[in-house]
Design a protein around this motif. Sequence first.
Motif, PDB file in Angstrom:
ATOM      1  N   LYS A   1       0.812  -1.216   0.000  1.00 22.24           N
ATOM      2  CA  LYS A   1       0.000   0.000   0.000  1.00 22.24           C
ATOM      3  C   LYS A   1       0.848   1.270   0.000  1.00 22.24           C
ATOM      4  O   LYS A   1       0.507   2.256  -0.654  1.00 22.24           O
ATOM      5  N   VAL A   2       1.942   1.256   0.742  1.00 24.09           N
ATOM      6  CA  VAL A   2       2.811   2.438   0.782  1.00 24.09           C
ATOM      7  C   VAL A   2       3.461   2.656  -0.579  1.00 24.09           C
ATOM      8  O   VAL A   2       3.477   3.781  -1.112  1.00 24.09           O
ATOM      9  N   ARG A   3       3.991   1.593  -1.157  1.00 22.89           N
ATOM     10  CA  ARG A   3       4.662   1.737  -2.459  1.00 22.89           C
ATOM     11  C   ARG A   3       3.682   2.174  -3.543  1.00 22.89           C
ATOM     12  O   ARG A   3       4.018   2.984  -4.410  1.00 22.89           O
TER      13      ARG A   3
ATOM     14  N   ASP B   1       0.943   3.925  -3.006  1.00 22.21           N
ATOM     15  CA  ASP B   1       0.599   5.329  -2.747  1.00 22.21           C
ATOM     16  C   ASP B   1       1.719   6.266  -3.181  1.00 22.21           C
ATOM     17  O   ASP B   1       1.455   7.346  -3.738  1.00 22.21           O
ATOM     18  N   MET B   2       2.958   5.862  -2.944  1.00 21.10           N
ATOM     19  CA  MET B   2       4.090   6.662  -3.418  1.00 21.10           C
ATOM     20  C   MET B   2       4.090   6.739  -4.947  1.00 21.10           C
ATOM     21  O   MET B   2       4.367   7.802  -5.536  1.00 21.10           O
TER      22      MET B   2
ATOM     23  N   ASN C   1       7.322  -2.467   1.263  1.00 24.67           N
ATOM     24  CA  ASN C   1       6.348  -1.642   1.962  1.00 24.67           C
ATOM     25  C   ASN C   1       6.863  -1.217   3.338  1.00 24.67           C
ATOM     26  O   ASN C   1       6.787  -0.047   3.713  1.00 24.67           O
TER      27      ASN C   1
ATOM     28  N   SER D   1       8.138   2.635   4.191  1.00 24.71           N
ATOM     29  CA  SER D   1       7.274   3.367   5.118  1.00 24.71           C
ATOM     30  C   SER D   1       8.058   4.112   6.188  1.00 24.71           C
ATOM     31  O   SER D   1       7.565   5.101   6.736  1.00 24.71           O
TER      32      SER D   1
ATOM     33  N   TRP E   1       5.263  10.159   6.121  1.00 27.74           N
ATOM     34  CA  TRP E   1       3.814  10.218   6.016  1.00 27.74           C
ATOM     35  C   TRP E   1       3.058   8.995   6.521  1.00 27.74           C
ATOM     36  O   TRP E   1       1.856   9.080   6.762  1.00 27.74           O
ATOM     37  N   TYR E   2       3.682   7.838   6.659  1.00 31.42           N
ATOM     38  CA  TYR E   2       2.920   6.596   6.828  1.00 31.42           C
ATOM     39  C   TYR E   2       3.034   5.962   8.215  1.00 31.42           C
ATOM     40  O   TYR E   2       2.211   5.100   8.544  1.00 31.42           O
ATOM     41  N   ARG E   3       4.026   6.349   9.001  1.00 26.88           N
ATOM     42  CA  ARG E   3       4.204   5.732  10.314  1.00 26.88           C
ATOM     43  C   ARG E   3       4.256   6.759  11.443  1.00 26.88           C
ATOM     44  O   ARG E   3       4.703   6.443  12.540  1.00 26.88           O
TER      45      ARG E   3
ATOM     46  N   TRP F   1      -1.711   1.168   6.535  1.00 30.00           N
ATOM     47  CA  TRP F   1      -0.720   1.154   5.457  1.00 30.00           C
ATOM     48  C   TRP F   1       0.080  -0.129   5.379  1.00 30.00           C
ATOM     49  O   TRP F   1       0.848  -0.325   4.434  1.00 30.00           O
TER      50      TRP F   1
ATOM     51  N   GLY G   1       5.521  -4.474   6.792  1.00 25.87           N
ATOM     52  CA  GLY G   1       5.431  -3.334   7.705  1.00 25.87           C
ATOM     53  C   GLY G   1       5.392  -3.631   9.180  1.00 25.87           C
ATOM     54  O   GLY G   1       5.251  -2.716  10.004  1.00 25.87           O
TER      55      GLY G   1
END
Length: 501
Positions: free
Chosen positions: A233-235, A237-238, A250, A254, A259-261, A270, A279
């Motif tokens: 999800k992080v990758r 979103d990036m 991921n 993150s 932004w994600y953690r 995420w 993650g």
Amino acid sequence: MSFKIAFIGAGSIGFTRGLLRDLLAVPEFNNIEVAFTDISSANLEMVTQLCQRDIDENGLDIKIHSTLNRREALRDAKYIFCVVRIGGLEAFQLDVDIPLKYGIDQCVGDTLCAGGIMYGQRGIAEMLEICKDIREVAAKDCLLLNYANPMAMLTWACNKYGGVNTIGLCHGVQGGHRQIAMAFGLEKEEVDIICAGINHQTWYISVKHKGEDLTGRMLEAFENHPEFSKTEKVRIDMMRRFGFYSTESNGHLSEYVPWYRKRPEEINDWIDLGKWINGETGGYLRVCTEGRNWFKTDFPNWMKEPAIEYKQENRGEEHGSYIVEALETGRTYRGHFNVVNNGVITNLPDDAIIEAPGYVDRNGINMPVVGDLPLGCAAVCNVSISVQRLAVEAAVHGDDTLLRQAMMMDPLVGAVCNPKEIWQMTDEMLVAQEKWLPQFTESIKKAKERLAAGNLLPTKDYQGAARLKVKSIEEMAQNKEDARKNAAESDKAKERPSAVK
């Protein structure tokens, strides 16, 4: 063809046995010299026994020179593989646990963020000692192939201050390449890539299949993939916001961005706990601990199993053996390497360690000019490069002001903590890791005084948003195949697709 290869940190079973298999699968290398060295006599003995058994059963007349004396192992070596973890799992635990008290929730903590910065302080201090030994006793034109993290920081210090020609090697690009192929329902060999940036923040700026450019279709392919849409999800979103897919997993990615953690209540939005690399809080520490414990317990059984066969088809994807093969035989190899930039990526600093495509043959390691990265991708890399530069200079000069500035400039640390918290956390980490930080003697003395004086900021009893407990030997024994894979692999996230159902 005869030359000497030395392994520093040879007690690392995941890397050492696999890299040796890859090297000795090259027919011309059946008469090379091999030396192993480590600070752990127990680990060194086990890995040496296992690798020597493999050599003997493959019918090669090579005897591993195994020694606790590093200079003895390095003497006259032409190629040196560095697979060390300075401070071992004891220090790694501190890299994860102390930042958690301040709300910094890391999945890995070995490249950037608070853990990676401190890992760099320990690693650089020792790498400069290793470089001194190399300059004094190794072959004059030796090449240091560094697999140790934090990759960019250590490789930067060795080239700038160590006086040793050093190339950093990582399997991140290969892993992402496999994922991209899977997202399009293709085989890895069918997909051509150009990947450039810095280690663990490298970007697939060109993806093609039979000449057709797939780069613009990547986001849709990943969003619609049944596994990756959940595990990356992080990758994704990036990629949605910066336009390009990043090499790193991921969990890794993150913790490199702000932004994600940064909010505990959002972290689980995420990440995914199907695999640690998706993650999990402290996930890499957990699987490394389990791998070490399983290898020590199960080692007698490893010696009873068939030896690894040194065949071309059994070689792994690690770049190291192919680089040595290309330099010695002239057979061309293309890979992605970590080197001093010197204009390869034109909108990243020349002194930074970049990761980009390169070609190796008998003439050496050649890095074609990539040109500019997309502006947003370059901006992400440049933030990390600033942290790396501060951390390298801090480690080399024992300058705790630069160390604190590196912590402040780190994206996730800065997103979670205020300056006073960062100063106190740095004091705690310096004091806790004193035995691995000889360059910070005076700074640690003052840090101890501040911590003893009281009036400390409150910290949290926080285990992270997604921490799992370390499995016992009995629990691992319920799935011995997985336990064995985890202990044996250098890439502990190779089989990445997996989501919580």
